[in-house]
Motif scaffolding. Structure first.
Motif, PDB file in Angstrom:
ATOM      1  N   HIS A  58      -3.012  -0.657 -14.034  1.00 43.68           N
ATOM      2  CA  HIS A  58      -1.890  -0.226 -13.213  1.00 43.68           C
ATOM      3  C   HIS A  58      -0.852   0.484 -14.062  1.00 43.68           C
ATOM      4  O   HIS A  58      -0.535   0.054 -15.174  1.00 43.68           O
ATOM      5  CB  HIS A  58      -1.256  -1.421 -12.507  1.00 43.68           C
ATOM      6  CG  HIS A  58      -0.292  -1.026 -11.437  1.00 43.68           C
ATOM      7  ND1 HIS A  58       1.059  -0.928 -11.659  1.00 43.68           N
ATOM      8  CD2 HIS A  58      -0.492  -0.680 -10.129  1.00 43.68           C
ATOM      9  CE1 HIS A  58       1.660  -0.551 -10.541  1.00 43.68           C
ATOM     10  NE2 HIS A  58       0.742  -0.389  -9.594  1.00 43.68           N
ATOM     11  N   PHE A  59      -0.318   1.571 -13.521  1.00 44.14           N
ATOM     12  CA  PHE A  59       0.554   2.429 -14.313  1.00 44.14           C
ATOM     13  C   PHE A  59       1.889   1.770 -14.657  1.00 44.14           C
ATOM     14  O   PHE A  59       2.519   2.129 -15.651  1.00 44.14           O
ATOM     15  CB  PHE A  59       0.797   3.759 -13.591  1.00 44.14           C
ATOM     16  CG  PHE A  59       1.631   3.661 -12.351  1.00 44.14           C
ATOM     17  CD1 PHE A  59       2.937   4.133 -12.325  1.00 44.14           C
ATOM     18  CD2 PHE A  59       1.110   3.105 -11.185  1.00 44.14           C
ATOM     19  CE1 PHE A  59       3.705   4.054 -11.172  1.00 44.14           C
ATOM     20  CE2 PHE A  59       1.865   3.031 -10.028  1.00 44.14           C
ATOM     21  CZ  PHE A  59       3.170   3.502 -10.014  1.00 44.14           C
ATOM     22  N   LEU A  60       2.317   0.778 -13.864  1.00 40.23           N
ATOM     23  CA  LEU A  60       3.568   0.076 -14.167  1.00 40.23           C
ATOM     24  C   LEU A  60       3.340  -1.311 -14.746  1.00 40.23           C
ATOM     25  O   LEU A  60       4.222  -1.862 -15.411  1.00 40.23           O
ATOM     26  CB  LEU A  60       4.419  -0.054 -12.892  1.00 40.23           C
ATOM     27  CG  LEU A  60       5.048   1.231 -12.355  1.00 40.23           C
ATOM     28  CD1 LEU A  60       5.828   0.931 -11.075  1.00 40.23           C
ATOM     29  CD2 LEU A  60       5.987   1.847 -13.393  1.00 40.23           C
ATOM     30  N   ASP A  61       2.167  -1.866 -14.479  1.00 42.63           N
ATOM     31  CA  ASP A  61       1.883  -3.249 -14.895  1.00 42.63           C
ATOM     32  C   ASP A  61       0.438  -3.348 -15.382  1.00 42.63           C
ATOM     33  O   ASP A  61      -0.462  -3.703 -14.625  1.00 42.63           O
ATOM     34  CB  ASP A  61       2.112  -4.190 -13.705  1.00 42.63           C
ATOM     35  CG  ASP A  61       1.964  -5.654 -14.094  1.00 42.63           C
ATOM     36  OD1 ASP A  61       1.622  -5.940 -15.253  1.00 42.63           O
ATOM     37  OD2 ASP A  61       2.197  -6.519 -13.221  1.00 42.63           O
ATOM     38  N   PRO A  62       0.195  -3.048 -16.662  1.00 41.68           N
ATOM     39  CA  PRO A  62      -1.176  -3.073 -17.190  1.00 41.68           C
ATOM     40  C   PRO A  62      -1.851  -4.441 -17.102  1.00 41.68           C
ATOM     41  O   PRO A  62      -3.070  -4.532 -17.172  1.00 41.68           O
ATOM     42  CB  PRO A  62      -0.983  -2.657 -18.655  1.00 41.68           C
ATOM     43  CG  PRO A  62       0.307  -1.903 -18.677  1.00 41.68           C
ATOM     44  CD  PRO A  62       1.170  -2.558 -17.654  1.00 41.68           C
ATOM     45  N   SER A  63      -1.066  -5.501 -16.929  1.00 45.38           N
ATOM     46  CA  SER A  63      -1.650  -6.845 -16.851  1.00 45.38           C
ATOM     47  C   SER A  63      -2.147  -7.192 -15.445  1.00 45.38           C
ATOM     48  O   SER A  63      -2.795  -8.224 -15.260  1.00 45.38           O
ATOM     49  CB  SER A  63      -0.610  -7.890 -17.273  1.00 45.38           C
ATOM     50  OG  SER A  63       0.465  -7.940 -16.339  1.00 45.38           O
ATOM     51  N   ALA A  64      -1.876  -6.351 -14.469  1.00 47.71           N
ATOM     52  CA  ALA A  64      -2.220  -6.656 -13.076  1.00 47.71           C
ATOM     53  C   ALA A  64      -3.724  -6.745 -12.883  1.00 47.71           C
ATOM     54  O   ALA A  64      -4.493  -5.915 -13.387  1.00 47.71           O
ATOM     55  CB  ALA A  64      -1.635  -5.602 -12.147  1.00 47.71           C
ATOM     56  N   ASN A  65      -4.165  -7.753 -12.120  1.00 49.06           N
ATOM     57  CA  ASN A  65      -5.586  -7.910 -11.791  1.00 49.06           C
ATOM     58  C   ASN A  65      -6.006  -6.996 -10.644  1.00 49.06           C
ATOM     59  O   ASN A  65      -7.168  -6.619 -10.529  1.00 49.06           O
ATOM     60  CB  ASN A  65      -5.873  -9.362 -11.401  1.00 49.06           C
ATOM     61  CG  ASN A  65      -5.605 -10.329 -12.528  1.00 49.06           C
ATOM     62  OD1 ASN A  65      -5.932 -10.047 -13.679  1.00 49.06           O
ATOM     63  ND2 ASN A  65      -5.000 -11.464 -12.208  1.00 49.06           N
ATOM     64  N   ALA A  66      -5.037  -6.653  -9.807  1.00 50.35           N
ATOM     65  CA  ALA A  66      -5.296  -5.783  -8.651  1.00 50.35           C
ATOM     66  C   ALA A  66      -3.958  -5.220  -8.203  1.00 50.35           C
ATOM     67  O   ALA A  66      -2.900  -5.627  -8.695  1.00 50.35           O
ATOM     68  CB  ALA A  66      -5.969  -6.568  -7.525  1.00 50.35           C
ATOM     69  N   ALA A  67      -4.006  -4.273  -7.294  1.00 55.36           N
ATOM     70  CA  ALA A  67      -2.763  -3.691  -6.785  1.00 55.36           C
ATOM     71  C   ALA A  67      -3.012  -3.108  -5.401  1.00 55.36           C
ATOM     72  O   ALA A  67      -4.110  -2.636  -5.100  1.00 55.36           O
ATOM     73  CB  ALA A  67      -2.244  -2.603  -7.719  1.00 55.36           C
ATOM     74  N   PHE A  68      -1.983  -3.171  -4.567  1.00 56.23           N
ATOM     75  CA  PHE A  68      -2.032  -2.453  -3.294  1.00 56.23           C
ATOM     76  C   PHE A  68      -1.748  -0.985  -3.569  1.00 56.23           C
ATOM     77  O   PHE A  68      -0.663  -0.627  -4.020  1.00 56.23           O
ATOM     78  CB  PHE A  68      -0.971  -2.979  -2.331  1.00 56.23           C
ATOM     79  CG  PHE A  68      -1.404  -4.154  -1.522  1.00 56.23           C
ATOM     80  CD1 PHE A  68      -2.265  -4.005  -0.456  1.00 56.23           C
ATOM     81  CD2 PHE A  68      -0.939  -5.419  -1.834  1.00 56.23           C
ATOM     82  CE1 PHE A  68      -2.664  -5.094   0.302  1.00 56.23           C
ATOM     83  CE2 PHE A  68      -1.332  -6.508  -1.089  1.00 56.23           C
ATOM     84  CZ  PHE A  68      -2.198  -6.354  -0.029  1.00 56.23           C
ATOM     85  N   LEU A  69      -2.713  -0.133  -3.283  1.00 52.86           N
ATOM     86  CA  LEU A  69      -2.452   1.303  -3.345  1.00 52.86           C
ATOM     87  C   LEU A  69      -1.598   1.706  -2.149  1.00 52.86           C
ATOM     88  O   LEU A  69      -0.699   2.528  -2.276  1.00 52.86           O
ATOM     89  CB  LEU A  69      -3.758   2.078  -3.365  1.00 52.86           C
ATOM     90  CG  LEU A  69      -4.703   1.745  -4.538  1.00 52.86           C
ATOM     91  CD1 LEU A  69      -5.909   2.668  -4.517  1.00 52.86           C
ATOM     92  CD2 LEU A  69      -3.982   1.815  -5.859  1.00 52.86           C
ATOM     93  N   PHE A  70      -1.885   1.127  -1.000  1.00 50.50           N
ATOM     94  CA  PHE A  70      -0.959   1.238   0.115  1.00 50.50           C
ATOM     95  C   PHE A  70      -1.232   0.113   1.101  1.00 50.50           C
ATOM     96  O   PHE A  70      -2.325  -0.461   1.166  1.00 50.50           O
ATOM     97  CB  PHE A  70      -1.016   2.606   0.816  1.00 50.50           C
ATOM     98  CG  PHE A  70      -2.240   2.853   1.659  1.00 50.50           C
ATOM     99  CD1 PHE A  70      -2.352   2.324   2.931  1.00 50.50           C
ATOM    100  CD2 PHE A  70      -3.279   3.659   1.186  1.00 50.50           C
ATOM    101  CE1 PHE A  70      -3.466   2.573   3.722  1.00 50.50           C
ATOM    102  CE2 PHE A  70      -4.400   3.908   1.965  1.00 50.50           C
ATOM    103  CZ  PHE A  70      -4.497   3.360   3.233  1.00 50.50           C
TER     104      PHE A  70
END
Length: 647
Positions: free
Chosen positions: A36-48
């Protein structure tokens, strides 16, 4: 009371301006994203995540419909759970909600091409949770590190009084989120919004036509559109009560309905209206009036007792010991108080409404206090659906005593920890009301007395004796009461490092106590002719609970506390004391926390007294830096050593 699958919404994403927010339009760039571009430690992210709640009609009346579209990026194996989606829905004998999934696909990049893996029919199923609640679940397949998953679901509900909660922020990053609410002009809702981060909001109106039964209705929708970008993952911190209190959300509570005849029916417009609703309810107000089922038992119980406080104690203990809480929350009766009394079990409504009725029967002025438990989040606004629990308040000449008979270890004025959540609302039969502070203001105390004998090789043996009061006592009882002797020893050893425990003794009661013998090996270091002792032995704190640079959220300590440690250490023959740490007393800003450290030698023994405490149940984030500095100094003091030298 419910809200749409909060757990579902805990997810995040990648650069907002790079996405096409249409289902099925997953890009290679999204699939190639490694972190993730703001949180490299994130396991997943909502793209939208995009939601829309609106009203429609059928032959039976109005329907509340919520459509949600989601795209999630999976970065790591720990994020695979975001491909397993669960949406709760509610049902009764006469009506039910309906959940329909569609467009559920897993996308992967294989040999430079985008591979689609649609949801299989067998991976779409219903899980029964209780008699009136089920979960609609899907399990997306072919999920890997780097996958993107998409799905859409529609919830159709006949329960227009129960508007879905919408959470913008989650425990993983959210790149882009929007939510639209369309409410017909005849419906009025109170809006509750939590805004730790910025949300762009616009309002508009539009004319709409819908058909329900034989009627065609033309009306105006009041529309609100919310949008936010690049929301960080919610990071849980020490001393936080419930993350749901601080996630960015919007909620709605039905206030009134205006019919076609222009007649307005009020629901939740004031605390008086809340009181009217609950007291006119068959499973609340009517249950408080039922007394025939317990009259003979209670007459015998309080025979000869004159004082009201004694009656409160007697009736409370009777209900607490007779009834078994089945683990279900509720502000109303689930089984009916008479049936619950006969079967000796019930939910919080059954047990505490019964308690209120009995107290009033014996001449004690008792009323219900509705509240939201810690796991349900704080409620500091006019509502009925947001509350999920009820306790009793006995109003005596010297003040109000709060009572919750669902816990075997609660006492008058000492509630189960689940109840300690901000404020509740006392509501009387005449609909008058009073805000009730649920967080304790008195200190709960713990006294720990340790005698230890030090051997030349650094081994420590001795005995610990601890006494607990008020909330400290209740927590001790909750921890040990249902455990075997072996389990009690294991639980206690897990609290410390390299400590072996034997001869464990636990005494349950209003003032609980614990004692045991111990052997410890990590509290002392032998180097040459010197022995270095940690003054607080295995009670030494080595890590600061406040590790973040800044904090946005309040710090919740549950209740004020005072802990006194007394250590008496016998030093080995042939050794003398080379040096002792200096005494120190320290308090934080506003005296939120403090400690006092003293050490002395007497007749070949070392005595250490360490008193620490907190003076508030919770404090604001503005005190974070002060408390962080306080803990740094407290830990530094505990790290100082007692030094013995061989004669």
């Amino acid at each position: 009371m419910k809200g749409i699958a909060i757990l579902l919404f805990l997810c995040f994403s990648f650069a907002v301006n790079a996405g096409d927010f249409r289902l099925g339009k997953v890009s290679k760039e999204e699939l190639m994203e490694k972190e993730h571009f703001l949180d490299p430690s994130a396991n997943a992210a909502f793209l939208f995540k995009r939601g829309n709640t609106y009203f429609d009609a059928n032959d039976n009346g109005w329907l509340l419909i919520t459509e949600v579209e989601v795209r999630i990026k999976i970065y790591k194996k720990a994020g695979y759970d975001y491909a397993n989606v669960s949406i709760p829905f509610y049902h009764t004998k006469n009506s039910t909600e309906n959940v329909v999934f569609s467009d559920a696909v897993t996308y992967n990049l294989v040999d430079g091409k985008i591979k689609r893996s649609p949801l299989k029919k067998k991976d779409n199923f219903i899980e029964e949770v209780s008699s009136n609640k089920s979960n609609k679940k899907i399990l997306l397949t072919d999920v890997r590190e780097g996958s993107v998953v998409e799905y859409k679901y529609i919830v159709t509900s006949p329960y227009v009084h129960d508007f879905p909660d919408w959470y913008f922020q989650q425990v993983i990053p959210v790149n882009y989120v929007e939510y639209t609410v369309n409410i017909p002009q005849m419906y009025s809702y109170n809006r509750i919004m939590n805004s730790y981060y910025r949300v762009n909001e616009t309002s508009s109106t539009k004319r709409r036509v819908t058909t329900g039964g034989i009627l065609t209705l033309t009306f105006t929708d009041v529309c609100r559109h919310y949008m936010s970008k690049n929301l960080p993952a919610f990071k849980s911190e020490q001393y936080i009560d419930n993350p749901l209190n601080y996630l960015l959300f919007v909620k709605h509570e039905l206030s009134s309905i205006t019919g076609l005849n222009d007649k307005t029916t009020d629901f939740v417009t004031s605390w008086e209206s809340v009181g009217e609703l609950i007291y006119e309810s068959s499973d609340f107000g009517c249950e408080l009036k039922e007394i025939h089922y317990f009259m003979d038992d209670i007459d015998s119980l309080v025979n000869g007792i004159v004082g009201k406080r004694e009656k409160v104690n007697k009736v409370f203990d009777y209900v607490k010991n007779r009834m078994t809480w089945v683990g279900l929350h509720g502000i109303s009766s689930r089984y009916g108080v008479e049936k619950a009394y006969e079967e000796k079990k019930g939910n919080s409504g059954d047990i505490n409404l019964m308690l209120i009725a009995m107290l009033n029967y014996v001449g004690v002025n008792a009323n219900p206090v509705i509240l939201s438990t810690r796991d349900n989040g704080q409620v500091d606004y006019i509502s009925i659906n947001s509350f999920n629990y009820v306790i009793a308040a006995a109003e005596l000449e010297d003040g109000i005593i709060l009572l919750d008979a669902t816990s075997k270890h609660a006492t008058p004025g000492v509630l189960p920890l689940r109840d300690l959540n901000g404020v509740g609302r006392l509501i009387r039969e005449d609909y008058s009301h009073k805000e009730i502070e649920l967080n304790p203001i008195d200190h709960s105390k713990e006294n720990i007395y340790v005698t230890a004998k030090l051997e030349e090789d650094g081994r420590l043996t001795g005995e610990v004796s601890s006494k607990y009061y008020d909330y400290k006592s209740m927590m001790c009882n909750e921890k040990y009461f249902n455990l075997t002797q072996e389990e009690r020893i294991q639980e206690t050893e897990a609290d410390f490092k390299n400590v072996e425990i034997a001869d464990f003794n636990y005494n349950e009661g209003i003032e609980a106590s614990v004692s045991y013998n111990f052997t410890a090996n990590d509290c002392v270091e032998v180097i040459g002719d010197n022995i270095y002792i940690s003054p607080l032995l295995f009670y030494t704190q080595t890590e600061n609970p406040f590790r973040e640079e800044k904090r946005l959220y309040p710090m919740n300590f549950i209740f004020p506390s005072r802990v006194r440690h007394t250590f008496v250490i016998t030093i080995p023959e042939g050794y003398k004391i080379e040096s002792l740490p200096q005494p120190q007393a320290l308090v934080s800003d506003m005296e939120i926390m403090g400690f006092n450290f003293n050490v002395m030698e007497q007749n070949g023994k070392i005595q250490i007294v360490f008193i620490e405490g907190s003076n508030y149940s919770s404090v604001g984030a503005e005190y974070y830096e002060s408390l962080k500095d306080f803990y740094t100094k407290k830990i530094s003091k505990q790290a100082e050593k007692i030094i013995l030298k061989k004669k």
